[in-house]
Scaffold this active site. Structure first.
Site, PDB file in Angstrom:
ATOM      1  N   HIS A  67      29.512  -0.823  41.113  1.00 37.49           N
ATOM      2  CA  HIS A  67      28.908  -1.076  42.434  1.00 37.49           C
ATOM      3  C   HIS A  67      30.020  -1.340  43.453  1.00 37.49           C
ATOM      4  O   HIS A  67      30.037  -0.781  44.551  1.00 37.49           O
ATOM      5  CB  HIS A  67      27.958  -2.283  42.335  1.00 37.49           C
ATOM      6  CG  HIS A  67      27.543  -2.861  43.658  1.00 37.49           C
ATOM      7  ND1 HIS A  67      28.391  -3.643  44.425  1.00 37.49           N
ATOM      8  CD2 HIS A  67      26.385  -2.765  44.366  1.00 37.49           C
ATOM      9  CE1 HIS A  67      27.772  -3.997  45.543  1.00 37.49           C
ATOM     10  NE2 HIS A  67      26.552  -3.476  45.529  1.00 37.49           N
ATOM     11  N   ASN A  68      30.962  -2.176  43.073  1.00 38.65           N
ATOM     12  CA  ASN A  68      32.036  -2.513  44.006  1.00 38.65           C
ATOM     13  C   ASN A  68      32.973  -1.333  44.260  1.00 38.65           C
ATOM     14  O   ASN A  68      33.476  -1.165  45.368  1.00 38.65           O
ATOM     15  CB  ASN A  68      32.826  -3.721  43.496  1.00 38.65           C
ATOM     16  CG  ASN A  68      32.089  -5.021  43.763  1.00 38.65           C
ATOM     17  OD1 ASN A  68      30.864  -5.026  43.851  1.00 38.65           O
ATOM     18  ND2 ASN A  68      32.805  -6.111  43.872  1.00 38.65           N
TER      19      ASN A  68
ATOM     20  N   GLU B 125      31.263   0.582  46.698  1.00 38.76           N
ATOM     21  CA  GLU B 125      31.359  -0.199  47.954  1.00 38.76           C
ATOM     22  C   GLU B 125      32.698   0.085  48.664  1.00 38.76           C
ATOM     23  O   GLU B 125      32.728   0.372  49.861  1.00 38.76           O
ATOM     24  CB  GLU B 125      31.222  -1.676  47.597  1.00 38.76           C
ATOM     25  CG  GLU B 125      31.485  -2.686  48.706  1.00 38.76           C
ATOM     26  CD  GLU B 125      31.433  -4.129  48.160  1.00 38.76           C
ATOM     27  OE1 GLU B 125      30.394  -4.515  47.588  1.00 38.76           O
ATOM     28  OE2 GLU B 125      32.428  -4.859  48.304  1.00 38.76           O
TER      29      GLU B 125
ATOM     30  N   LYS C 288      28.273  -3.985  37.917  1.00 37.32           N
ATOM     31  CA  LYS C 288      28.688  -4.612  39.192  1.00 37.32           C
ATOM     32  C   LYS C 288      30.072  -4.108  39.618  1.00 37.32           C
ATOM     33  O   LYS C 288      30.338  -3.898  40.802  1.00 37.32           O
ATOM     34  CB  LYS C 288      28.682  -6.139  39.066  1.00 37.32           C
ATOM     35  CG  LYS C 288      29.183  -6.861  40.318  1.00 37.32           C
ATOM     36  CD  LYS C 288      28.340  -6.506  41.532  1.00 37.32           C
ATOM     37  CE  LYS C 288      28.555  -7.312  42.788  1.00 37.32           C
ATOM     38  NZ  LYS C 288      29.846  -7.653  43.240  1.00 37.32           N
TER      39      LYS C 288
ATOM     40  N   SER D 164      25.017  -9.293  43.737  1.00 37.73           N
ATOM     41  CA  SER D 164      25.515  -8.730  44.990  1.00 37.73           C
ATOM     42  C   SER D 164      24.665  -9.183  46.162  1.00 37.73           C
ATOM     43  O   SER D 164      23.465  -9.405  46.021  1.00 37.73           O
ATOM     44  CB  SER D 164      25.527  -7.200  44.919  1.00 37.73           C
ATOM     45  OG  SER D 164      26.026  -6.679  46.131  1.00 37.73           O
TER      46      SER D 164
HETATM   47  C1  6PG Z   1      28.908  -8.045  46.723  1.00 42.90           C
HETATM   48  C2  6PG Z   1      30.377  -7.917  47.045  1.00 42.90           C
HETATM   49  C3  6PG Z   1      31.102  -9.144  46.600  1.00 42.90           C
HETATM   50  C4  6PG Z   1      32.460  -9.315  47.255  1.00 42.90           C
HETATM   51  C5  6PG Z   1      33.439  -8.249  46.899  1.00 42.90           C
HETATM   52  C6  6PG Z   1      34.595  -8.194  47.867  1.00 42.90           C
HETATM   53  O1  6PG Z   1      28.436  -7.167  46.029  1.00 42.90           O
HETATM   54  O2  6PG Z   1      28.287  -9.000  47.174  1.00 42.90           O
HETATM   55  O3  6PG Z   1      30.900  -6.804  46.393  1.00 42.90           O
HETATM   56  O4  6PG Z   1      31.127  -9.138  45.219  1.00 42.90           O
HETATM   57  O5  6PG Z   1      32.302  -9.385  48.627  1.00 42.90           O
HETATM   58  O6  6PG Z   1      33.919  -8.562  45.620  1.00 42.90           O
HETATM   59  O7  6PG Z   1      35.592  -7.512  47.236  1.00 42.90           O
HETATM   60  P1  6PG Z   1      37.041  -7.334  47.837  1.00 42.90           P
HETATM   61  O8  6PG Z   1      37.523  -8.710  48.269  1.00 42.90           O
HETATM   62  O9  6PG Z   1      37.821  -6.781  46.720  1.00 42.90           O
HETATM   63  O10 6PG Z   1      36.876  -6.428  49.013  1.00 42.90           O
END
Ligand code: 6PG
Length: 471
Positions: free
Chosen positions: A186-187, A190, A183, A129
């Protein structure tokens, strides 16, 4: 140079190239491989003077690597991993290690690990990430797989990771596909935090008629206090960016309100449903992106019903303070849901995830890094068996101090007609957990009434069935 590179990287797109340069900056010789020879040339040009090599065919690449080999994959889309493995597996040897550092679906990672194991090759799924600048100057990394094999790449990963209090934001997170699972969650978190921020922005923008400059001030102030986080920091910055296509206004106001997604948030919700772990703030954040894409339906409903937005007429400063509390409370509740999912998944899939370690490596480098992660790390370090972070005394005190703000802001948002799905979902999650008896005694009665599904009693062991339509 045969067998002289410490580590290999497959995929020299922006992320792969940035990570190679990061490793080379720390003195590790790295060979990059990309079928597109121009990408290899670009790496050699950018990495002039650094210990980097490049190849555009797999055999040359594999021969460049020190044995036993360690090969990272940063290829997109994730399904390309199947093709890369088909190319690499005939060339590598038992004992070699392949690490998929992309955003792969954890069940695919399990399948890839199985294919590699048949050849005696170790396979890791590693969440990375932090985007391009993270990959170049310090990402947070979440490797999972056979623990012994981790030792081989640990020095490299620890050297290139982000650091917080001089501790690297990487550690082995668990067995099997644990790295990609962590991960994924995590997302999911996010998505939830991004949507919570967007809802608070909407209330301030439409309910309080705040302009971008004022929004910048408010978000900057929040970021300096207990709410400090990477996502708030970049949000504050977004409000200052002028339209780069020559318009007089701000860029954010020129962006269509349709949020795209690559699927990791949806995967989180899907697996949470399978494991029966409620993660409402994450679910509602995925829904909010989906709903934003329903442009025709939104237009039709707005036309048929109108869009009632009333302006806030009360004390602005007090309201802004409550909005900060609302964001803080809801964000803590989003983390709580994600961590709960990890706790259950760790048992269900035998991952052996250490939640204190996960909190530790999320403190820096990653997209959901925030001051609160240190509280979470401390809570799990004190009691690794915590049923939820909300049971920790310190965190409970913070939620107690901030949820009145969440309630106050929601009351106003409802009156104004501003949609706040994630803020509401977060509060309902909290209230459901803490309210004492839930109304699901009635649900059980209904199930037993129409389907003889039985119920349990508060005053006796066993299961019971009643004839509800008889006196
Ligand atoms: C990270 C982000 C990265 C990516 C996302 C965007 O941790 O660096 O999460 O993995 O920017 O996957 O996800 P979406 O396109 O689904 O918003």
């Amino acid at each position: 140079m045969t067998h002289s590179y410490r580590i290999g990287m497959v995929g020299l797109g922006v992320m792969g190239r940035s990570m190679v340069l990061n490793m080379a900056d720390h003195g590790f010789p790295v060979a990059g491989y990309d079928k597109d020879a121009a990408k290899g040339q670009a790496l050699l040009a950018e990495g002039a003077g650094k210990p980097v090599g490049a190849a555009s065919d797999p055999a040359t690449f594999v021969a460049m690597l020190e044995k036993p080999r360690a090969i990272l994959l940063l290829v997109a889309p994730a399904k390309v991993v199947d093709f890369v493995l088909a190319d690499l597996l005939p060339l590598v040897e038992p004992g070699d290690l392949i690490i998929d550092a992309g955003n792969a679906y954890f069940k695919d990672t399990d399948a890839h690990a199985k294919t590699c194991a048949e050849k005696g090759v170790h396979f890791f799924g590693m969440g990375v990430s932090g985007g391009e600048s993270g990959a170049r100057y310090g990402p947070s990394m979440m490797p999972g797989g056979p623990k012994d094999a981790y030792e081989r790449v640990r020095p490299v990963l620890e050297a290139i990771a982000a650091r917080v209090n001089n501790e690297p934001c990487v550690s082995w997170v668990g067995n099997g596909s644990a790295g990609h699972y962590v991960k994924m969650v995590h997302n999911g978190i996010e998505y939830a935090i991004m949507q919570l921020i967007a809802e608070v922005y909407d209330i301030l923008r439409r309910g309080l008629s705040m302009g971008n400059e004022e929004l910048h001030q408010v978000f900057t102030g929040w970021n300096k206090g207990t709410l400090s986080s990477f996502l708030l920091e970049i949000t504050a910055q977004v409000f200052t960016k002028k339209d780069d296509k020559g318009g007089a206004g701000y860029l954010v106001d020129q962006i269509k309100d349709i949020a795209r997604q690559k699927g990791t948030g949806k995967w989180t919700s899907q697996d949470a449903l399978d494991l029966q772990v409620p993660v409402p703030t994450i679910d509602l954040a995925v829904n909010a992106r989906d709903l934003s894409g329903m442009a025709d339906e939104r237009r039709a409903v707005a036309k048929a019903l109108g869009s009632p937005i009333a302006l806030y007429a009360g004390d602005r400063q007090a309201f802004i303070a409550s909005a900060g509390q609302a964001l803080q409370a809801a964000t803590m509740l989003a983390y709580a849901q994600g961590m709960d999912l990890l706790r259950v998944a760790s048992k269900a899939y035998d991952y052996g995830i250490d939640l204190a370690e996960v909190s530790k490596i999320w403190r820096g480098g990653c997209i959901i890094r925030s001051g609160f992660l240190e509280d979470m790390r401390a809570a799990y370090a004190k009691d690794p068996t915590l049923p939820t972070i909300l049971a920790d005394g310190g965190i409970a005190a913070k939620v107690t101090a901030t949820h009145p703000g969440l309630r106050a802001v929601l009351k106003t948002a409802i009156e104004m007609g501003i949609p706040t799905p994630c803020l509401m979902g977060s509060l309902s999650y909290l209230d459901s957990l803490r309210c004492g008896p839930l109304p699901t005694n009635l649900t059980q009665a209904q199930r037993d009434f129409f389907g003889a599904h039985t119920y349990e009693r508060v005053d006796a062991e066993g299961t019971f069935h009643s004839h509800w339509d008889q006196a």
